[in-house]
Design a protein around this motif. Structure first.
Motif, PDB file in Angstrom:
ATOM      1  N   HIS A   1       0.897  -1.137  -0.074  1.00 50.45           N
ATOM      2  CA  HIS A   1       0.003  -0.044  -0.014  1.00 50.45           C
ATOM      3  C   HIS A   1       0.811   1.182  -0.180  1.00 50.45           C
ATOM      4  CE1 HIS A   1       0.915  -0.429   4.430  1.00 50.45           C
ATOM      5  NE2 HIS A   1       0.449   0.757   4.438  1.00 50.45           N
ATOM      6  N   THR A   2       2.306   1.002   0.335  1.00 50.75           N
ATOM      7  CA  THR A   2       3.174   2.364   0.194  1.00 50.75           C
ATOM      8  C   THR A   2       3.923   2.624  -0.973  1.00 50.75           C
ATOM      9  OG1 THR A   2       4.958   1.177   1.081  1.00 50.75           O
ATOM     10  CG2 THR A   2       3.603   1.821   2.679  1.00 50.75           C
ATOM     11  N   THR A   3       3.455   1.726  -1.984  1.00 47.84           N
ATOM     12  CA  THR A   3       3.857   1.871  -3.520  1.00 47.84           C
ATOM     13  C   THR A   3       3.804   3.313  -4.066  1.00 47.84           C
ATOM     14  OG1 THR A   3       3.609  -0.570  -3.848  1.00 47.84           O
ATOM     15  CG2 THR A   3       3.907   1.108  -5.961  1.00 47.84           C
ATOM     16  N   PRO A   4       2.760   4.033  -3.786  1.00 43.74           N
ATOM     17  CA  PRO A   4       2.646   5.495  -4.375  1.00 43.74           C
ATOM     18  C   PRO A   4       3.737   6.352  -3.522  1.00 43.74           C
ATOM     19  CG  PRO A   4       0.354   4.560  -4.136  1.00 43.74           C
ATOM     20  CD  PRO A   4       1.421   3.617  -3.610  1.00 43.74           C
TER      21      PRO A   4
ATOM     22  N   LEU B   1      11.321   7.998  -5.021  1.00 41.35           N
ATOM     23  CA  LEU B   1      12.286   7.569  -5.982  1.00 41.35           C
ATOM     24  C   LEU B   1      12.164   8.590  -7.453  1.00 41.35           C
ATOM     25  CD1 LEU B   1      12.335   3.533  -6.132  1.00 41.35           C
ATOM     26  CD2 LEU B   1      13.881   5.176  -5.112  1.00 41.35           C
ATOM     27  N   VAL B   2      11.145   8.896  -7.563  1.00 40.52           N
ATOM     28  CA  VAL B   2      11.045   9.896  -8.785  1.00 40.52           C
ATOM     29  C   VAL B   2      11.713  11.213  -8.566  1.00 40.52           C
ATOM     30  CG1 VAL B   2       9.320  11.248 -10.279  1.00 40.52           C
ATOM     31  CG2 VAL B   2       9.016   8.807  -9.960  1.00 40.52           C
ATOM     32  N   ALA B   3      11.532  11.493  -7.226  1.00 35.90           N
ATOM     33  CA  ALA B   3      12.204  12.635  -6.837  1.00 35.90           C
ATOM     34  C   ALA B   3      13.692  12.701  -7.039  1.00 35.90           C
ATOM     35  CB  ALA B   3      11.780  13.224  -5.262  1.00 35.90           C
ATOM     36  N   HIS B   4      14.198  11.429  -6.496  1.00 32.81           N
ATOM     37  CA  HIS B   4      15.658  11.394  -6.588  1.00 32.81           C
ATOM     38  C   HIS B   4      16.274  11.294  -7.814  1.00 32.81           C
ATOM     39  CE1 HIS B   4      19.700  10.119  -5.084  1.00 32.81           C
ATOM     40  NE2 HIS B   4      19.295   8.941  -5.685  1.00 32.81           N
TER      41      HIS B   4
END
Length: 126
Positions: free
Chosen positions: A83-86, A92-95
Motif C-alpha cells: 500500500h506504500t507503493t505510491p 524515487l522519482v524525486a531522487h
C-alpha cells in the motif's frame, strides 16, 4: 529470521557487495535493512541471501547522493507493504530528478574540460 545453510556471514555479504563490515553494521543500526539480521548460535550475524540484492540497490541510491534519512524512509515504506507503493514511487522519482540534474551538471563540466583540452591541443600543435 530462520537460519538456514544458505545464510551468509557478514564477511560473505561484504565480499558480495563490496561494502565493509563496518558499513554493513552501520546500515543495520540505521534501519536500512528490510529484515532483522539473524544470529548464529555463536551470535555472529547471519544474512539471508536476498539481502545482497537489497544492499546493492541501496548502495546505488547512496552512490547517487540519496541521504541515509531518505533511504531509511524508503526501507520503512517497503517494510510497511504494497500500500506504500505510491509513496515509494514519489520518493524515487524525486531522487531520479536530482540524479538527472547531477548528470547534466557533470556533462556541463565535462564540456568545459573538453573545451580546455582542445584549446591546449591546438596550442601545443602549433
Amino acid at each position: 529470521m530462520t537460519l538456514t545453510d544458505s545464510a551468509l556471514s557478514i564477511s560473505d555479504v561484504a565480499a558480495e557487495t563490496g561494502l565493509s563490515t563496518s558499513t554493513l553494521r552501520y546500515y543495520e543500526q540505521e534501519g536500512l535493512l528490510l529484515d532483522e539480521v539473524g544470529r548464529a548460535s555463536s551470535s555472529h550475524r547471519r544474512y539471508a541471501p536476498e539481502v545482497v540484492g537489497w544492499l546493492t540497490f541501496i548502495t546505488r541510491l547512496r552512490s547517487t547522493g540519496m541521504p541515509i534519512r531518505d533511504i531509511r524512509r524508503y526501507a520503512e515504506l517497503v517494510r510497511q507493504g504494497e500500500h506504500t507503493t505510491p509513496d515509494r514511487l514519489e520518493l524515487l522519482v524525486a531522487h531520479r530528478e536530482r540524479v538527472l540534474e547531477q548528470l547534466a551538471e557533470a556533462q556541463r563540466s565535462l564540456a568545459a574540460i573538453d573545451y580546455k583540452i582542445s584549446s591546449y591541443e591546438r596550442f601545443s600543435t602549433k
